[in-house]
Design a protein around this motif. Structure first.
Motif, short mmCIF file in Angstrom:
data_model
loop_
_atom_site.label_atom_id
_atom_site.label_comp_id
_atom_site.label_asym_id
_atom_site.label_seq_id
_atom_site.Cartn_x
_atom_site.Cartn_y
_atom_site.Cartn_z
N GLY A 31 0.82 -1.21 0.00
CA GLY A 31 0.00 0.00 0.00
C GLY A 31 0.85 1.25 0.00
N TYR A 35 1.19 4.04 -2.92
CA TYR A 35 1.00 5.45 -2.57
C TYR A 35 2.16 6.30 -3.08
CZ TYR A 35 0.97 9.70 0.17
OH TYR A 35 1.00 11.01 0.56
N TYR A 48 -5.29 6.66 -1.19
CA TYR A 48 -4.31 5.70 -0.69
C TYR A 48 -4.04 5.86 0.80
CZ TYR A 48 -3.58 3.83 -5.25
OH TYR A 48 -3.78 3.21 -6.44
N TYR A 51 -6.84 3.94 2.17
CA TYR A 51 -6.58 2.51 1.99
C TYR A 51 -5.66 1.99 3.10
CZ TYR A 51 -4.42 -1.72 0.18
OH TYR A 51 -3.93 -2.98 0.05
N ASN A 52 -4.58 2.71 3.38
CA ASN A 52 -3.66 2.26 4.43
C ASN A 52 -4.30 2.29 5.80
OD1 ASN A 52 -1.44 1.54 2.88
ND2 ASN A 52 -0.74 3.64 2.74
#
Length: 116
Positions: A31, A35, A48, A51-52
């Protein structure tokens, strides 16, 4: 984190704690690398980060699932109860960051950019 949905790897992860750690580290590193690749594209930065934040909270849920449903101890030095408490604390810590990143992402994508 898609690797967690493959039963063979999931069984390995909750059988060997070092494989569990490796699978989680791979999710975070991948991830972060994605990014970094897309960090210069302004429209994808916030997605992103979100997402993390989501993947970090998923780690706590996976530990909780393995402890409560599978009744398996990931860490040999600790019991099931300590593992459940650890996952609850980890999730409670990650949840505000996940919410904030989601709110930030939704806000950035909902407000139209003015062209000057």
């Amino acid at each position: 984190m898609f690797i967690w949905f493959i039963p063979y790897f999931t069984a390995l992860a909750y059988t060997y704690y070092n494989i569990f750690l490796l699978m989680n580290l791979m999710a975070f590193v991948s991830g972060f690398i994605v990014y970094l690749i897309y960090s210069n594209i302004d429209t994808l930065k916030r997605a992103y980060v979100e997402y993390n934040a989501m993947m970090f909270s998923m780690t706590a849920l996976i530990i909780f699932y393995i402890a409560l449903i599978e009744n398996t101890t990931l860490y040999p030095l600790y019991g099931i109860e300590q593992q459940i408490i650890f996952s609850a604390i980890l999730w409670a810590t990650a949840l505000p960051f996940m919410w904030l990143s989601t709110i930030d992402t939704l806000y950035q994508y909902s407000v139209p950019k003015t062209i000057t």
